[in-house]
Structure formats: structure tokens, C-alpha cells
Motif scaffolding. Structure first.
Motif, short mmCIF file in Angstrom:
data_model
loop_
_atom_site.label_atom_id
_atom_site.label_comp_id
_atom_site.label_asym_id
_atom_site.label_seq_id
_atom_site.Cartn_x
_atom_site.Cartn_y
_atom_site.Cartn_z
N MET A 79 0.84 -1.20 0.00
CA MET A 79 0.00 0.00 0.00
C MET A 79 0.88 1.24 0.00
O MET A 79 1.96 1.27 0.59
CB MET A 79 -0.90 0.05 1.24
CG MET A 79 -1.97 -1.01 1.29
SD MET A 79 -3.07 -0.73 2.71
CE MET A 79 -3.85 -2.35 2.81
N VAL A 80 0.38 2.27 -0.67
CA VAL A 80 0.95 3.62 -0.62
C VAL A 80 -0.20 4.56 -0.32
O VAL A 80 -1.19 4.59 -1.06
CB VAL A 80 1.64 4.00 -1.94
CG1 VAL A 80 2.17 5.43 -1.87
CG2 VAL A 80 2.78 3.03 -2.27
N ALA A 81 -0.09 5.30 0.78
CA ALA A 81 -1.14 6.24 1.19
C ALA A 81 -0.65 7.66 0.94
O ALA A 81 0.47 8.02 1.35
CB ALA A 81 -1.48 6.04 2.67
N ILE A 82 -1.46 8.47 0.28
CA ILE A 82 -1.06 9.83 -0.09
C ILE A 82 -2.07 10.83 0.47
O ILE A 82 -3.27 10.73 0.22
CB ILE A 82 -0.98 10.00 -1.61
CG1 ILE A 82 0.01 8.99 -2.22
CG2 ILE A 82 -0.59 11.42 -1.98
CD1 ILE A 82 0.04 9.01 -3.73
N VAL A 83 -1.56 11.79 1.22
CA VAL A 83 -2.35 12.93 1.70
C VAL A 83 -1.91 14.15 0.90
O VAL A 83 -0.71 14.42 0.76
CB VAL A 83 -2.15 13.17 3.20
CG1 VAL A 83 -2.98 14.37 3.67
CG2 VAL A 83 -2.51 11.93 4.01
N SER A 84 -2.86 14.89 0.35
CA SER A 84 -2.56 16.06 -0.47
C SER A 84 -3.00 17.33 0.23
O SER A 84 -4.12 17.40 0.75
CB SER A 84 -3.27 15.96 -1.82
OG SER A 84 -2.81 14.85 -2.56
N VAL A 85 -2.14 18.34 0.21
CA VAL A 85 -2.49 19.67 0.71
C VAL A 85 -2.13 20.68 -0.37
O VAL A 85 -1.25 20.46 -1.18
CB VAL A 85 -1.77 20.00 2.04
CG1 VAL A 85 -2.22 19.07 3.14
CG2 VAL A 85 -0.25 19.93 1.89
N GLY A 86 -2.85 21.81 -0.37
CA GLY A 86 -2.65 22.78 -1.43
C GLY A 86 -3.72 22.65 -2.49
O GLY A 86 -4.77 22.03 -2.28
N ALA A 87 -3.46 23.23 -3.65
CA ALA A 87 -4.44 23.24 -4.74
C ALA A 87 -4.61 21.84 -5.32
O ALA A 87 -3.65 21.09 -5.43
CB ALA A 87 -3.98 24.20 -5.82
N PRO A 98 -0.08 25.75 -6.18
CA PRO A 98 0.88 24.75 -5.70
C PRO A 98 0.20 23.66 -4.87
O PRO A 98 -0.83 23.88 -4.23
CB PRO A 98 1.83 25.58 -4.84
CG PRO A 98 1.00 26.74 -4.37
CD PRO A 98 0.04 27.03 -5.48
N ARG A 99 0.81 22.48 -4.88
CA ARG A 99 0.31 21.33 -4.14
C ARG A 99 1.48 20.56 -3.55
O ARG A 99 2.53 20.45 -4.17
CB ARG A 99 -0.49 20.40 -5.06
CG ARG A 99 -0.82 19.02 -4.46
CD ARG A 99 -1.53 18.16 -5.49
NE ARG A 99 -1.76 16.78 -5.02
CZ ARG A 99 -0.97 15.75 -5.32
NH1 ARG A 99 0.11 15.92 -6.07
NH2 ARG A 99 -1.27 14.54 -4.88
N ILE A 100 1.28 20.03 -2.35
CA ILE A 100 2.26 19.14 -1.72
C ILE A 100 1.57 17.81 -1.45
O ILE A 100 0.47 17.78 -0.91
CB ILE A 100 2.81 19.73 -0.41
CG1 ILE A 100 3.63 21.00 -0.70
CG2 ILE A 100 3.67 18.70 0.34
CD1 ILE A 100 4.05 21.76 0.54
N SER A 101 2.22 16.72 -1.84
CA SER A 101 1.71 15.39 -1.51
C SER A 101 2.65 14.75 -0.50
O SER A 101 3.87 14.90 -0.58
CB SER A 101 1.59 14.51 -2.76
OG SER A 101 2.86 14.17 -3.27
N ILE A 102 2.05 14.05 0.46
CA ILE A 102 2.80 13.30 1.48
C ILE A 102 2.49 11.83 1.28
O ILE A 102 1.34 11.41 1.43
CB ILE A 102 2.43 13.74 2.90
CG1 ILE A 102 2.61 15.26 3.07
CG2 ILE A 102 3.25 12.97 3.93
CD1 ILE A 102 1.33 16.04 3.02
N GLN A 103 3.48 11.03 0.91
CA GLN A 103 3.28 9.62 0.61
C GLN A 103 3.83 8.76 1.74
O GLN A 103 5.04 8.80 2.00
CB GLN A 103 3.98 9.25 -0.70
CG GLN A 103 3.69 10.17 -1.86
CD GLN A 103 4.90 10.97 -2.26
OE1 GLN A 103 6.01 10.47 -2.30
NE2 GLN A 103 4.70 12.25 -2.55
#
Length: 206
Positions: free
Chosen positions: A137-145, A194-199
Motif C-alpha cells: 500500500m501507498v497512502a497519499i495525503v494532499s495539501v494545497g491546490a 501549488p500542491r504538496i503530496s505526502i506519501q
């Protein structure tokens, strides 16, 4: 410049309940879980990460030349302090929620900073290490646009799945997804914030 979400005006970051995730079966043993707005206060977290993370610009060999990677990166290995407490809380919550299916905790966090529509990542699967031969599994949380995450079967040839992700949204790619499907963040000709993803990934998966 980030245009904040009208639906997320919280000043403090907090996580919702994971009971609301909705699963989509992709085929060939692959699936995705999606939970919009799992993280409240996501715009504040974006600002914290954008200014506080020691981002790295990388270069890679592309055929006969070396080119800039079209995004900024930062990787946190197992045991390394994360740049905001809510990221540790999120990792622990995901590990607990998926413990029965995954059988191990999420241990690492990779951050990607897409500064505008020119930043992107090409079609790929997280197949460095165990992801090449094992379900994971890979879990991604996105913040930003929001930016579109696209998924397609390995090699293409079928309709593409499209999920816009930003402002605290969560997506989890599970089962055989990294081996039998590919994902990408395409470039965008539209004005894109801009967008930041945390994986979050288990040990030995990149």
C-alpha cells in the motif's frame, strides 16, 4: 500562490475518521481508497511545509542529457522526525486502520512539492524494492491546490481513472496497484496553484 479552500477554514490541523473511506476496485487485484477532506486545516499545513521543509531539487539522466526533476522532493526515513506532528498522527492512524490488510505499519514519508502546472510526475509504479514483487500500500495525503492523479493499467490500453486531490484529501493505492497499474500527475496548461503530496509507505517500498 495558494488559493485557500472555501470549505476548509480551520486554523488547526486535525484528522477525520477513516471509517468514511470509499473503495474502488480497479482490477487485476488492484484497488484505491479515497477520502476527501480527511485532513482539516490543510491550507495551514501546506504553508508550514512549503516554508519549513528543506526541499531538494534533483536532476536525473534522461536519454543523452541530464534534466531537472519537475518538482521538489524530501524523503523522511523510518524513525526520522517529520516536519509537522499531524503527519506522525496520520501515519499512525493509517497503520492502525490498515493493519489487518497490510500486516505491517507505514514507516516512511516522501514529500513532493508541485509548484505550479509545469511540475509533474510521469507514469510509474512504486516498484523500487518489494513493491515490484509483492502487494503493498501507498497512502497519499494532499495539501494545497487540487491536481489530477491519473491511474491506468500497466502499459495503458484501458480508460484512465482520474482523481483530483488537494486540500486534505486522502488516497490509498493497495493490493497489486504498484505492480499492475501506473499513476501520474500530468502537467497542466491551466493556471494551477501549488500542491504538496505526502506519501506514506511501508519499509522497503519506494
Amino acid at each position: 500562490m495558494l488559493q485557500g479552500s472555501l470549505f476548509d477554514q480551520a486554523e488547526e490541523t486535525a484528522l477525520g475518521a477513516l471509517a468514511g473511506v470509499r473503495r474502488t476496485v480497479l482490477g487485476a487485484g488492484a484497488w484505491i481508497d479515497v477520502l476527501p477532506g480527511w485532513l482539516s486545516g490543510a491550507d495551514a499545513l501546506f504553508e508550514h511545509l512549503a516554508s519549513g521543509v528543506p526541499w531538494k531539487a534533483e536532476r536525473r539522466q534522461m536519454y543523452e542529457r541530464v534534466v531537472d526533476v519537475p518538482r521538489l522532493l524530501k524523503f523522511y526515513g523510518a524513525g526520522e522526525p517529520l516536519p509537522h506532528p499531524v503527519l506522525g498522527t496520520a501515519r499512525d492512524a493509517l497503520s492502525a486502520h490498515y493493519a489487518e490488510e497490510l500486516g505491517e505499519p507505514f514507516t516512511t514519508a516522501g514529500l513532493c512539492f508541485y509548484r505550479d502546472g509545469r511540475d509533474s510526475v510521469a507514469w510509474h509504479g512504486d516498484r523500487i524494492g518489494r513493491g515490484d514483487r509483492e502487494d503493498t500500500m501507498v497512502a497519499i495525503v494532499s495539501v494545497g491546490a487540487p491536481r489530477d492523479l491519473l491511474l491506468r493499467p500497466l502499459g495503458g490500453g484501458a480508460p484512465t481513472v482520474r482523481r483530483p486531490l488537494g486540500h486534505g484529501d486522502l488516497i490509498v493505492m493497495g493490493g497489486s496497484c504498484q505492480r499492475t497499474w501506473e499513476h501520474a500527475i500530468p502537467k497542466s496548461a491551466r493556471a494551477t496553484g501549488p500542491r504538496i503530496s505526502i506519501q506514506f509507505r511501508p519499509h522497503g517500498v519506494r
